[in-house]
Write a protein that holds these residues in place. Structure first.
Motif, short mmCIF file in Angstrom:
data_model
loop_
_atom_site.label_atom_id
_atom_site.label_comp_id
_atom_site.label_asym_id
_atom_site.label_seq_id
_atom_site.Cartn_x
_atom_site.Cartn_y
_atom_site.Cartn_z
N LEU A 113 1.29 -1.64 -0.04
CA LEU A 113 0.20 0.26 0.26
C LEU A 113 0.96 1.68 0.01
CD1 LEU A 113 -2.85 -1.12 3.05
CD2 LEU A 113 -2.75 -1.86 0.42
N VAL A 139 1.67 4.72 0.57
CA VAL A 139 0.84 5.91 1.31
C VAL A 139 0.48 7.28 1.38
CG1 VAL A 139 -1.12 5.80 3.49
CG2 VAL A 139 -0.32 4.17 2.86
N SER A 140 0.36 8.58 1.17
CA SER A 140 0.54 9.73 1.28
C SER A 140 -0.79 10.68 2.17
CB SER A 140 1.02 10.06 -0.41
OG SER A 140 -0.06 10.24 -1.61
N THR A 142 -4.42 10.04 5.21
CA THR A 142 -4.30 9.34 5.77
C THR A 142 -2.40 8.74 6.29
OG1 THR A 142 -5.28 8.51 3.57
CG2 THR A 142 -4.25 6.22 4.87
N LYS A 143 -1.38 8.78 5.42
CA LYS A 143 -0.36 9.23 6.06
C LYS A 143 0.01 9.69 7.80
CE LYS A 143 3.01 11.42 5.97
NZ LYS A 143 4.39 12.62 5.23
N MET A 154 -1.46 7.59 10.90
CA MET A 154 -0.43 7.11 10.58
C MET A 154 0.04 7.44 11.26
SD MET A 154 -0.30 4.82 7.22
CE MET A 154 1.35 3.85 8.08
N ILE A 183 5.99 9.38 0.91
CA ILE A 183 4.87 8.16 1.40
C ILE A 183 5.53 7.57 2.59
CG2 ILE A 183 4.20 8.70 -1.15
CD1 ILE A 183 6.21 6.34 -1.33
N VAL A 217 3.76 0.46 3.01
CA VAL A 217 2.52 -0.45 3.56
C VAL A 217 2.71 -1.89 3.33
CG1 VAL A 217 1.00 -1.60 5.40
CG2 VAL A 217 1.23 0.99 5.80
N LEU A 265 -4.25 0.53 12.36
CA LEU A 265 -4.01 0.23 10.63
C LEU A 265 -5.20 0.19 9.43
CD1 LEU A 265 -0.39 -0.60 11.53
CD2 LEU A 265 -0.97 1.94 10.64
N LEU A 267 -7.19 1.31 6.59
CA LEU A 267 -6.37 1.65 5.19
C LEU A 267 -7.39 0.10 4.70
CD1 LEU A 267 -2.58 0.98 6.71
CD2 LEU A 267 -3.18 2.90 5.44
N ILE A 298 6.07 -1.52 7.69
CA ILE A 298 5.89 -0.24 7.47
C ILE A 298 7.02 0.18 7.10
CG2 ILE A 298 4.73 1.66 7.61
CD1 ILE A 298 2.75 -0.05 9.09
#
Ligand SMILES: Cc1cc2nc3c(=O)[nH]c(=O)nc-3n(C[C@H](O)[C@H](O)[C@H](O)COP(=O)(O)O)c2cc1C
Length: 195
Positions: free
Chosen positions: A48, A50-51, A54-55, A58, A99, A102, A152, A156, A167
């Motif tokens: 995954l 992720v940016s 959502t990042k 996290m 970024i 995951v 998580l 996600l 990650i």
């Protein structure tokens, strides 16, 4: 960069430049991961990328995990893996990396399969981290964020059929950490020659 130079240059990076990473480079790195060996050639890995918000979410969660986990560090700085405040700062924003990747694998209740999936996916992760160095990027293999796995999974939308393996943030390093000393640099203890 020469192969052995890549191996020796790889460091766990905990501070990144905010410069974006080209999609082409992300794909190059994930292609290296996808070429890892795997038990029964099952190629059980998934990624995954992720940016954005959502990042950010996290990171906020990982920051809380590290805050809790490092509670005793100030009292025993010799035991601390890095200064507590720096570790929390890194965790909160994943070191400002643009970024975060995951890495997932197949979930299995069969211990032999679970082991094979984790081993195979670990090979993919190492390929990915080495490829990152080869294109001038850095990462940091992390399992700490899994302390709050449910968060998580919900964030996600990871189904129960997948296990989260690690990650890693990905970006251009803003620091050049010193190499961590090897326990047995001459390999006199860790290698036994039999004939
Ligand atoms: C399975 C695994 C889990 C790790 N988990 C974390 C983590 O949760 N947080 C972190 O900051 N570093 C984590 N690391 C990175 C290690 O701390 C790092 O690899 C080690 O200190 C050696 O430093 P180097 O990678 O720069 O050689 C992890 C590494 C591995 C292989």
């Amino acid at each position: 960069m020469e192969f052995f130079e890549v191996i020796h240059k790889r460091r766990s990076i905990r501070k990144y430049k905010t410069d974006p990473v080209k999609k082409e480079d992300i794909l190059k790195i994930l292609d290296a991961a996808n070429w890892a060996p795997s038990a029964l050639n099952l190629q059980p890995w998934e990624f995954l990328v992720v940016s954005g918000d959502t990042k950010t979410k996290m990171g906020e969660n990982y920051g809380k995990i590290v805050d809790e986990y490092t509670k005793g560090w100030d009292a025993a700085p010799d035991k601390a893996f890095m200064p507590r405040n720096e570790f929390i700062k890194f965790a909160n924003v994943y070191g400002d990396a643009p970024i975060v990747i995951v890495v997932l694998t197949e979930a299995s209740s069969d211990p032999a399969y679970r082991k094979a999936y984790l081993e195979s996916t670990s090979a993919a992760i190492e390929n990915m981290l080495l490829a990152a160095v080869a294109v001038g990027l850095g990462g940091c293999w992390m399992t700490g964020p899994l302390d709050e796995e449910k968060h998580l999974r919900d964030l996600l939308e990871i189904p129960a059929t997948r296990e989260i393996v690690a990650i890693t943030p990905l970006g251009y390093p803003a620091v050049t950490p010193q190499p961590r000393p090897r326990q047995d640099p001459d390999l006199t203890k860790k290698v036994k020659w039999l004939d």
